[in-house]
Design a protein around this motif. Sequence first.
Motif, PDB file in Angstrom:
ATOM      1  N   ARG A 161       0.881  -1.180   0.007  1.00 16.09           N
ATOM      2  CA  ARG A 161       0.054   0.062   0.064  1.00 16.09           C
ATOM      3  C   ARG A 161       0.896   1.234   0.115  1.00 16.09           C
ATOM      4  O   ARG A 161       0.496   2.246  -0.578  1.00 16.09           O
ATOM      5  N   LYS A 221      -2.520   6.740   1.425  1.00 14.29           N
ATOM      6  CA  LYS A 221      -2.253   7.381   2.852  1.00 14.29           C
ATOM      7  C   LYS A 221      -1.314   8.372   2.620  1.00 14.29           C
ATOM      8  O   LYS A 221       0.057   8.194   2.541  1.00 14.29           O
ATOM      9  N   TYR A 244      -4.946  14.510   5.832  1.00 17.82           N
ATOM     10  CA  TYR A 244      -5.384  14.386   7.124  1.00 17.82           C
ATOM     11  C   TYR A 244      -5.411  15.641   7.721  1.00 17.82           C
ATOM     12  O   TYR A 244      -6.424  15.923   8.532  1.00 17.82           O
ATOM     13  N   GLU A 303     -16.477   6.359   5.662  1.00 19.22           N
ATOM     14  CA  GLU A 303     -15.422   5.958   6.628  1.00 19.22           C
ATOM     15  C   GLU A 303     -16.071   6.588   8.122  1.00 19.22           C
ATOM     16  O   GLU A 303     -16.736   7.541   7.901  1.00 19.22           O
ATOM     17  N   GLY A 363     -10.162   7.925  10.878  1.00 18.94           N
ATOM     18  CA  GLY A 363      -9.498   7.394  10.036  1.00 18.94           C
ATOM     19  C   GLY A 363      -9.482   5.826   9.863  1.00 18.94           C
ATOM     20  O   GLY A 363      -8.473   4.969   9.972  1.00 18.94           O
ATOM     21  N   GLY A 381      -8.539  -0.709   3.829  1.00 20.31           N
ATOM     22  CA  GLY A 381      -7.745  -1.044   4.974  1.00 20.31           C
ATOM     23  C   GLY A 381      -7.326  -2.511   5.219  1.00 20.31           C
ATOM     24  O   GLY A 381      -7.946  -3.342   4.643  1.00 20.31           O
ATOM     25  N   VAL A 382      -6.067  -2.546   5.906  1.00 23.96           N
ATOM     26  CA  VAL A 382      -5.568  -3.940   6.082  1.00 23.96           C
ATOM     27  C   VAL A 382      -6.375  -4.811   6.880  1.00 23.96           C
ATOM     28  O   VAL A 382      -6.835  -5.826   6.951  1.00 23.96           O
ATOM     29  N   THR A 383      -7.046  -3.822   7.931  1.00 25.46           N
ATOM     30  CA  THR A 383      -8.102  -4.483   8.924  1.00 25.46           C
ATOM     31  C   THR A 383      -9.401  -4.787   8.385  1.00 25.46           C
ATOM     32  O   THR A 383      -9.798  -5.686   8.712  1.00 25.46           O
ATOM     33  N   THR A 422      -5.968  -0.271  12.130  1.00 23.86           N
ATOM     34  CA  THR A 422      -4.793  -0.800  12.893  1.00 23.86           C
ATOM     35  C   THR A 422      -4.622   0.094  14.210  1.00 23.86           C
ATOM     36  O   THR A 422      -4.321  -0.832  15.296  1.00 23.86           O
TER      37      THR A 422
HETATM   38  C1  LIG Z   1      -5.013   3.815   7.746  1.00 20.25           C
HETATM   39  C2  LIG Z   1      -6.672   4.248   7.428  1.00 20.25           C
HETATM   40  C3  LIG Z   1      -7.533   3.478   7.643  1.00 20.25           C
HETATM   41  C4  LIG Z   1      -7.323   1.733   7.993  1.00 20.25           C
HETATM   42  O1  LIG Z   1      -6.507   1.061   7.517  1.00 20.25           O
HETATM   43  P1  LIG Z   1      -5.823  -0.312   8.250  1.00 20.25           P
HETATM   44  O2  LIG Z   1      -4.870  -0.738   7.053  1.00 20.25           O
HETATM   45  O3  LIG Z   1      -7.011  -0.963   8.777  1.00 20.25           O
HETATM   46  O4  LIG Z   1      -5.041   0.508   9.305  1.00 20.25           O
HETATM   47  C5  LIG Z   1      -9.009   3.573   7.242  1.00 20.25           C
HETATM   48  N1  LIG Z   1      -9.253   4.615   6.543  1.00 20.25           N
HETATM   49  C6  LIG Z   1      -8.475   5.658   6.673  1.00 20.25           C
HETATM   50  C7  LIG Z   1      -8.865   7.025   6.074  1.00 20.25           C
HETATM   51  C8  LIG Z   1      -7.078   5.443   6.908  1.00 20.25           C
HETATM   52  O5  LIG Z   1      -5.980   6.438   6.970  1.00 20.25           O
END
Ligand SMILES: *Cc1c(COP(=O)(O)O)cnc(C)c1O
Length: 337
Positions: free
Chosen positions: A75, A177, A182, A213, A216, A240-242, A284
């Motif tokens: 990513r 990201k 942000y 969403e 974050g 998201g990885v989660t 995460t």
């Molecule tokens: C990092 C992030 C996530 C979650 O991603 P993970 O890989 O699960 O940590 C979701 N939304 C946004 C906007 C993020 O920056």
Amino acid sequence: MYPVHGELFTHHMSLATWSEQDGWTRPVLGPRRDLVTDPGLIGLHYGQVIFEGLKAHRQADGSIAIFRPLEHGRRFQRSARRLAMPELPEELFIAAAEQVVAADDRELSDDPDLSLYLRPLMFASDASLALRTSHTYTFLMMAFVTGAFFGDGVDAVRVWVNRDYPRAMPGGTGDVKCAANYGPAFQAQVRAEQEDCQQVVWLDAVERRWVEELGGMNLFFVRGEDELVTSPLTGTLLPGVTRDSLMTLARERGLRVTEERVSIDQWRRESESGVLTEAFSCGTAAVVTAVGEVKDGDQVWRVGDGTPGKLTTELRTALVDLHHGLTPGHPWLHPVR
Ligand SMILES: *Cc1c(COP(=O)(O)O)cnc(C)c1O
């Protein structure tokens, strides 16, 4: 008491640089220290900056393992491409993570509620105020020890529906990201806090009705007893990885997983009628956090009975158990030394 999220830094970091002539250097571990830079960096002025967030967890046998570093490394490469930055090879990304985790392993106690959060960062490091891409880049991997993202415990949060400040537009950068996503979100976060809420619900920027969403984090709904619903990857939310991990775990447990857009009005109606029984965010940092109440202008509604629901709790436990190596040798775990 847990440390404040993001402030208990460990003592090492790893650093690599890229130049047009030589490409990437190998990451070198050193003490965490101040950066001395020219004040005219392209990254600082024009936001050519990307980051990642991944975690290392203490394992049941006392060792330590990083969770899905390859997915985070890939990513990071996608984010780099989107900002016209050089891609860091996966192998160097993982090597830097291993260096920091190995060096700072002892800063993570055996408390299973604590973890080592790794923060990779890349920024354009030419000293130039020309509006152009950089000829040099700096990559850093740092870490901090963290407990619960929302303070102690796993209570449900109250969220504020933001109809004023969209986060990401089609064709924009919402699916990577980059730092520039942000800073502009803080204004909505401040509003949410004024509304006595902990997080912002982001709606799509075009129709201002599809739930994308939460802060974050990605967002899931539970419909009935066994269906998990989340927004498809429309290009305006972060993959998201989660999110991916939970979808996989849910399918393994025989749950139905549906990628379907849910509108904000549908969320309210289906919560009130009892069709939609649970909602939770995931990422995460926060792992899995239940949403108990939603505030949209003058309307306020509860999700379920306002406390973490059955599937939310089950999936959270399954993921946390995985983090801690309760399924030894799981391919998502990357042991360090
Ligand atoms: C990092 C992030 C996530 C979650 O991603 P993970 O890989 O699960 O940590 C979701 N939304 C946004 C906007 C993020 O920056």
